[in-house]
Design an enzyme around this catalytic site. Structure first.
Site, mmCIF file in Angstrom:
data_model
loop_
_atom_site.group_PDB
_atom_site.id
_atom_site.type_symbol
_atom_site.label_atom_id
_atom_site.label_comp_id
_atom_site.label_asym_id
_atom_site.label_seq_id
_atom_site.Cartn_x
_atom_site.Cartn_y
_atom_site.Cartn_z
ATOM 1 N N GLY A 161 0.823 -1.212 0.000
ATOM 2 C CA GLY A 161 0.000 0.000 0.000
ATOM 3 C C GLY A 161 0.853 1.257 0.000
ATOM 4 O O GLY A 161 1.756 1.396 -0.838
ATOM 5 N N GLU A 162 0.593 2.143 0.942
ATOM 6 C CA GLU A 162 1.349 3.414 0.997
ATOM 7 C C GLU A 162 2.844 3.199 1.240
ATOM 8 O O GLU A 162 3.633 4.122 1.084
ATOM 9 C CB GLU A 162 0.789 4.317 2.099
ATOM 10 C CG GLU A 162 0.930 3.705 3.483
ATOM 11 C CD GLU A 162 0.662 4.690 4.628
ATOM 12 O OE1 GLU A 162 1.075 5.848 4.546
ATOM 13 O OE2 GLU A 162 0.034 4.259 5.625
ATOM 14 N N GLY A 173 4.701 1.023 -0.437
ATOM 15 C CA GLY A 173 5.388 0.575 -1.634
ATOM 16 C C GLY A 173 5.220 -0.904 -1.928
ATOM 17 O O GLY A 173 4.322 -1.566 -1.395
ATOM 18 N N ASP A 175 -5.276 -3.444 -8.480
ATOM 19 C CA ASP A 175 -5.545 -3.889 -9.859
ATOM 20 C C ASP A 175 -4.806 -3.004 -10.864
ATOM 21 O O ASP A 175 -4.295 -3.487 -11.875
ATOM 22 C CB ASP A 175 -7.054 -3.821 -10.141
ATOM 23 C CG ASP A 175 -7.855 -4.686 -9.186
ATOM 24 O OD1 ASP A 175 -7.446 -5.836 -8.952
ATOM 25 O OD2 ASP A 175 -8.886 -4.210 -8.671
#
Lengths: 308, 308
Positions: free
Chosen positions: A207-208, A210, A238
């Site tokens: 996620g945030e 990486g 996706d």
């Protein structure tokens, strides 16, 4: 021009975030993957299913991006898959409010004849049996098969999931799912265990924080672009997968060095996806914007130390 | 050869992790900063305080790394600062079990005369009033002042902390602390608010998720090296700061591009620190090992996309 087969959902999403909420809007793994892959000028087909309630506008939107839709089954009397979710304040977790499978419950994917020798197959998040069916329809082993999946299938269809994992080259999975799949907290150890299940390449999305690309002893890391705000994370995974698959299909190069670039393209495209609700940001995204952001990724990560 | 002033604790640490526990071992911010900075062949002094119970061996260990100890006060009748903590299974959080300030309670730092014109001052985590006292003793404004601090001072001495923040060039702080200091969840927005408090450069440490360097509109990201296991995170933040400060002192170059390298050196050294208990891994670390790991950092992050 490489051929790319995308299998995944086309859906209605209704999303709540701290910034607002939407009615039913366009969503689905195949939709986000297709929009991302369309930046690479590949010959892509989407294999999916929708109901008679799915607007022609949504289909046109994808055809206009040169995504072949001959593999999208339209069940006239059926309803399109519907998902609704609410994100928490930190945007890293969400509650599913509604899941209506509708036509997805009986989905039998059919890969169009002229795509059965495609180079790259992108198995979007779906029941592993559907993913296996797509692989079985290919005339020969594709150059690269990429699998996206989620914890839901680990809970409900683990044996089937293992059957598909063992047949793919690349798996993309988030950090918590990698831990669940392997029982290992360390992502390095988890990646080793997933290698042993089949995939030569393991992408762990954080996620945030990486994404990591593992290939046995090799490892590459792409950060997420630091953003002032993440507006809506729906579809970011996706979109990452679609950018990765599209770049590989375009270049036809499955070396580790080229996969680094694919990860960077995936991260770049995902950084746009989260800026607006649903597909809104992706629909009008220009190649020039993508290139500008790739330069930002270079500045974000590249350094030049001279080693004595 | 640049001169570097390091102020910080020298301490006894007793550590419990899921891998085991230690008796009182060598610890303290100035210790870890000094060990890291010693890899850069700079003329460094440590300003600190210890009790009569602090082993001569520990002092020799630092002198042997060419750290000047003329600014370390030894209070013969006093006891050395003692900290004990227990890490949770994820290694990202810990409980403090014991804090005995001892001689640290009355610490009046004295910067040795021949270091009062040093180029770089590294203010290790301590009471902001102690940090300010060190700045006040410098004959002229140093080329670069770097501040490390923690949430404890935000809770107990916020006004003093703001007084030191406004006088430094670089602040290193972890993500949760950046959020606490600014009231902003987004690290990008938090960095902007910290810029407005004074520091032109803001380093936000995210532990296993790497570190961000902000300089107004510029941002650079260094990942943490993916490790099979993090054995003991104690001192990793100090080691990062010491690597950063040592590299800047050595090169004398405070450009943003050179600070990127400083962040990479800091991350590289910190990746060793967590491999063993306390200072164990740092004490015998060779420059050759550091260079090999820098190459790993290059491989981990560098890519080569040709933009059309």
């Amino acid at each position: 021009m490489g051929k790319l087969v995308i299998v995944g959902t086309m859906a209605f999403d209704a999303i709540e975030t701290p910034f607002g909420k939407t009615d039913k809007i366009l969503g689905g793994a195949a939709t986000f993957i297709g929009l991302a892959a369309s930046h690479f000028n590949v010959d892509a087909t989407a294999v999916s299913v929708v109901g008679g309630d799915f607007p022609q506008d949504y289909l046109d939107l994808l055809s206009n991006k040169n995504i072949d839709l001959s593999g999208v089954e339209i069940v006239k009397e059926g309803k399109t898959f519907f998902w609704s979710g609410r994100y928490h304040n930190d945007m890293n977790s969400r509650d599913t409010l509604v899941t209506e499978l509708n036509t997805l419950a009986d989905f039998n994917p059919v890969v169009p004849e002229n795509y059965r020798e495609a180079d790259v197959v992108m198995l979007g998040n779906l029941h592993p049996i559907v993913q296996l069916s797509v692989l079985d329809q290919m005339n020969s082993k594709p150059k690269l098969v990429i699998l996206d999946t989620m914890n839901f299938w680990m809970d409900s269809a683990l044996d089937d999931l293992h059957n598909v994992i063992k047949r793919v080259d690349v798996i993309t999975i988030n950090d918590e799912e990698a831990r669940q799949l392997t029982g290992e907290y360390s992502l390095v150890v988890a990646a080793q265990k997933i290698h042993a299940m089949g995939p030569k390449y393991v992408v762990i999305k954080k996620g945030e924080h990486g994404a990591l690309l593992f290939h046995h002893d090799h490892v590459f890391f792409a950060p997420a672009l630091p953003l002032k705000e993440v507006f809506d994370p729906t579809g970011a995974g996706d979109t990452f997968a679609g950018g990765f698959a599209g770049y590989i299909a375009k270049t036809g190069d499955t070396s580790f060095d080229n996969m680094k670039n694919a990860v960077i393209y995936g991260s770049t495209l995902a950084s746009f996806c989260v800026e607006k609700f649903g597909t809104e940001r992706m629909v009008n995204l220009t190649n020039e914007e993508v290139h500008r952001r790739l330069l930002q990724f270079k500045q974000l990560t590249q350094f030049d130390i001279e080693l004595a």
